[in-house]
Write a protein that holds these residues in place. Structure first.
Motif, PDB file in Angstrom:
ATOM      1  N   SER A 147     -39.208  99.961-100.915  1.00  0.00           N
ATOM      2  CA  SER A 147     -38.723 101.339-100.997  1.00  0.00           C
ATOM      3  C   SER A 147     -39.505 102.103-102.056  1.00  0.00           C
ATOM      4  O   SER A 147     -39.606 103.320-101.998  1.00  0.00           O
ATOM      5  CB  SER A 147     -37.237 101.360-101.324  1.00  0.00           C
ATOM      6  OG  SER A 147     -36.990 100.725-102.560  1.00  0.00           O
ATOM      7  N   ALA A 148     -40.051 101.374-103.029  1.00  0.00           N
ATOM      8  CA  ALA A 148     -40.831 102.013-104.092  1.00  0.00           C
ATOM      9  C   ALA A 148     -41.801 101.003-104.685  1.00  0.00           C
ATOM     10  O   ALA A 148     -41.471  99.827-104.843  1.00  0.00           O
ATOM     11  CB  ALA A 148     -39.909 102.540-105.177  1.00  0.00           C
ATOM     12  N   LEU A 149     -42.983 101.484-104.999  1.00  0.00           N
ATOM     13  CA  LEU A 149     -43.987 100.706-105.732  1.00  0.00           C
ATOM     14  C   LEU A 149     -44.260 101.437-107.033  1.00  0.00           C
ATOM     15  O   LEU A 149     -44.562 102.637-107.024  1.00  0.00           O
ATOM     16  CB  LEU A 149     -45.285 100.597-104.936  1.00  0.00           C
ATOM     17  CG  LEU A 149     -45.281  99.679-103.736  1.00  0.00           C
ATOM     18  CD1 LEU A 149     -46.545  99.890-102.905  1.00  0.00           C
ATOM     19  CD2 LEU A 149     -45.181  98.242-104.169  1.00  0.00           C
ATOM     20  N   HIS A 150     -44.137 100.733-108.130  1.00  0.00           N
ATOM     21  CA  HIS A 150     -44.421 101.311-109.436  1.00  0.00           C
ATOM     22  C   HIS A 150     -45.661 100.604-109.980  1.00  0.00           C
ATOM     23  O   HIS A 150     -45.638  99.402-110.222  1.00  0.00           O
ATOM     24  CB  HIS A 150     -43.231 101.134-110.389  1.00  0.00           C
ATOM     25  CG  HIS A 150     -41.991 101.777-109.881  1.00  0.00           C
ATOM     26  ND1 HIS A 150     -41.783 103.140-109.958  1.00  0.00           N
ATOM     27  CD2 HIS A 150     -40.908 101.261-109.263  1.00  0.00           C
ATOM     28  CE1 HIS A 150     -40.608 103.427-109.427  1.00  0.00           C
ATOM     29  NE2 HIS A 150     -40.066 102.307-108.991  1.00  0.00           N
ATOM     30  N   TRP A 151     -46.735 101.360-110.135  1.00  0.00           N
ATOM     31  CA  TRP A 151     -48.013 100.829-110.580  1.00  0.00           C
ATOM     32  C   TRP A 151     -48.062 100.867-112.101  1.00  0.00           C
ATOM     33  O   TRP A 151     -47.866 101.919-112.699  1.00  0.00           O
ATOM     34  CB  TRP A 151     -49.149 101.642-109.977  1.00  0.00           C
ATOM     35  CG  TRP A 151     -49.098 101.678-108.479  1.00  0.00           C
ATOM     36  CD1 TRP A 151     -48.644 102.697-107.693  1.00  0.00           C
ATOM     37  CD2 TRP A 151     -49.492 100.631-107.586  1.00  0.00           C
ATOM     38  NE1 TRP A 151     -48.743 102.350-106.369  1.00  0.00           N
ATOM     39  CE2 TRP A 151     -49.265 101.079-106.262  1.00  0.00           C
ATOM     40  CE3 TRP A 151     -50.026  99.353-107.760  1.00  0.00           C
ATOM     41  CZ2 TRP A 151     -49.549 100.316-105.148  1.00  0.00           C
ATOM     42  CZ3 TRP A 151     -50.303  98.583-106.636  1.00  0.00           C
ATOM     43  CH2 TRP A 151     -50.076  99.065-105.351  1.00  0.00           C
TER      44      TRP A 151
ATOM     45  N   LYS B 296     -53.882 100.827-119.362  1.00  0.00           N
ATOM     46  CA  LYS B 296     -54.522 102.132-119.548  1.00  0.00           C
ATOM     47  C   LYS B 296     -53.967 103.105-118.524  1.00  0.00           C
ATOM     48  O   LYS B 296     -53.903 102.790-117.342  1.00  0.00           O
ATOM     49  CB  LYS B 296     -56.024 102.002-119.368  1.00  0.00           C
ATOM     50  CG  LYS B 296     -56.674 101.081-120.367  1.00  0.00           C
ATOM     51  CD  LYS B 296     -58.131 100.884-120.042  1.00  0.00           C
ATOM     52  CE  LYS B 296     -58.707  99.789-120.923  1.00  0.00           C
ATOM     53  NZ  LYS B 296     -60.014  99.353-120.462  1.00  0.00           N
ATOM     54  N   PRO B 297     -53.592 104.303-118.977  1.00  0.00           N
ATOM     55  CA  PRO B 297     -53.038 105.268-118.016  1.00  0.00           C
ATOM     56  C   PRO B 297     -54.117 105.800-117.073  1.00  0.00           C
ATOM     57  O   PRO B 297     -55.261 105.975-117.454  1.00  0.00           O
ATOM     58  CB  PRO B 297     -52.485 106.375-118.904  1.00  0.00           C
ATOM     59  CG  PRO B 297     -53.283 106.290-120.162  1.00  0.00           C
ATOM     60  CD  PRO B 297     -53.642 104.838-120.330  1.00  0.00           C
ATOM     61  N   GLU B 298     -53.713 106.009-115.858  1.00  0.00           N
ATOM     62  CA  GLU B 298     -54.521 106.667-114.827  1.00  0.00           C
ATOM     63  C   GLU B 298     -53.547 107.468-113.989  1.00  0.00           C
ATOM     64  O   GLU B 298     -52.348 107.192-114.009  1.00  0.00           O
ATOM     65  CB  GLU B 298     -55.214 105.637-113.923  1.00  0.00           C
ATOM     66  CG  GLU B 298     -56.404 104.958-114.531  1.00  0.00           C
ATOM     67  CD  GLU B 298     -57.184 104.126-113.509  1.00  0.00           C
ATOM     68  OE1 GLU B 298     -56.904 104.215-112.291  1.00  0.00           O
ATOM     69  OE2 GLU B 298     -58.066 103.388-113.938  1.00  0.00           O
ATOM     70  N   PRO B 299     -54.041 108.433-113.233  1.00  0.00           N
ATOM     71  CA  PRO B 299     -53.126 109.166-112.355  1.00  0.00           C
ATOM     72  C   PRO B 299     -52.389 108.205-111.419  1.00  0.00           C
ATOM     73  O   PRO B 299     -52.998 107.337-110.796  1.00  0.00           O
ATOM     74  CB  PRO B 299     -54.054 110.097-111.568  1.00  0.00           C
ATOM     75  CG  PRO B 299     -55.242 110.283-112.466  1.00  0.00           C
ATOM     76  CD  PRO B 299     -55.410 108.967-113.178  1.00  0.00           C
ATOM     77  N   GLY B 300     -51.083 108.339-111.378  1.00  0.00           N
ATOM     78  CA  GLY B 300     -50.265 107.492-110.514  1.00  0.00           C
ATOM     79  C   GLY B 300     -49.931 106.123-111.093  1.00  0.00           C
ATOM     80  O   GLY B 300     -49.294 105.315-110.430  1.00  0.00           O
ATOM     81  N   VAL B 301     -50.369 105.856-112.318  1.00  0.00           N
ATOM     82  CA  VAL B 301     -50.151 104.555-112.967  1.00  0.00           C
ATOM     83  C   VAL B 301     -49.431 104.779-114.289  1.00  0.00           C
ATOM     84  O   VAL B 301     -49.823 105.630-115.082  1.00  0.00           O
ATOM     85  CB  VAL B 301     -51.492 103.823-113.222  1.00  0.00           C
ATOM     86  CG1 VAL B 301     -51.271 102.527-113.973  1.00  0.00           C
ATOM     87  CG2 VAL B 301     -52.227 103.573-111.912  1.00  0.00           C
ATOM     88  N   THR B 302     -48.383 104.018-114.521  1.00  0.00           N
ATOM     89  CA  THR B 302     -47.651 104.088-115.782  1.00  0.00           C
ATOM     90  C   THR B 302     -48.300 103.159-116.792  1.00  0.00           C
ATOM     91  O   THR B 302     -48.577 101.995-116.486  1.00  0.00           O
ATOM     92  CB  THR B 302     -46.178 103.662-115.572  1.00  0.00           C
ATOM     93  OG1 THR B 302     -45.584 104.556-114.631  1.00  0.00           O
ATOM     94  CG2 THR B 302     -45.405 103.680-116.873  1.00  0.00           C
TER      95      THR B 302
END
Length: 183
Positions: free
Chosen positions: A29-33, A37-43
């Motif tokens: 239902s959800a993927l949390h990347w 190191k931060p990148e767009p779409g990555v926590t």
């Protein structure tokens, strides 16, 4: 539905998975990347950071790892693996999938079975086997903890050294069997 937290999302395998799973497959239902190191779409998160900002998860997919360096650097694979297990406890995940390596097997041209003896010819393979052992010890110490799976991956197209060589633009030689097929 299943919420997954993917650790190591900016590594070679993580980048591939982010492209393939730009839209989460039906199983999630959800993927949390997650990555250091931060990148767009990555926590951005790394071991030692508070876990309060991370979302709850049903599954942890631990792609992170150290692939090169001396024995001390490679030993971090064990620390990362047990951190993934601790994180699963903190976030309520019932399963952790760890990416290990076929590098723990001795060099051979014969097909390998999961139950074959291990005898890594290089420090990286030894470190990944030590990582597996640290996860098994963690599981013994936490009998009510999450289930775990250790996947011994071999070459993943696009994440292996062949593709890195192609990216560098140098000469690449591929093995070819007598029947004109390759490995």
């Amino acid at each position: 539905m299943t919420r997954a937290l993917v650790l190591g999302s900016t590594g070679r395998l993580g980048r591939i998975m982010r492209r393939v799973w730009a839209t989460p497959p039906d199983a999630f239902s959800a993927l949390h990347w997650i990555a250091r190191k931060p990148e767009p779409g990555v926590t951005a998160w790394q071991p030692g950071d508070p876990t309060g900002a991370l979302p709850r998860a049903d599954v942890i997919i631990a792609l992170w790892g150290v692939t090169a360096g001396d024995e001390e650097a490679l030993a971090l694979n064990s620390t990362l693996a047990t951190t993934a297990m601790d994180l699963a406890l903190d976030l309520g995940a019932s399963r952790v999938l760890h990416c290990s390596s076929a590098a723990g097997y001795p060099g051979t041209t014969a097909p390998l079975e999961e139950t074959d003896d291990t005898d890594p010819p290089r420090p990286y393979g030894a470190a990944k086997l030590a990582m597996e052992e640290s996860v098994q010890a963690w599981v013994r110490d936490h009998p009510n903890g999450p289930m775990t799976c250790l996947m011994r991956l071999a070459n993943v197209a696009g994440a292996d050294s062949l593709f890195a060589s192609l990216d560098r633009g140098g000469p690449v030689t591929l093995d070819q069997f007598a029947d004109d097929h390759g490995p």
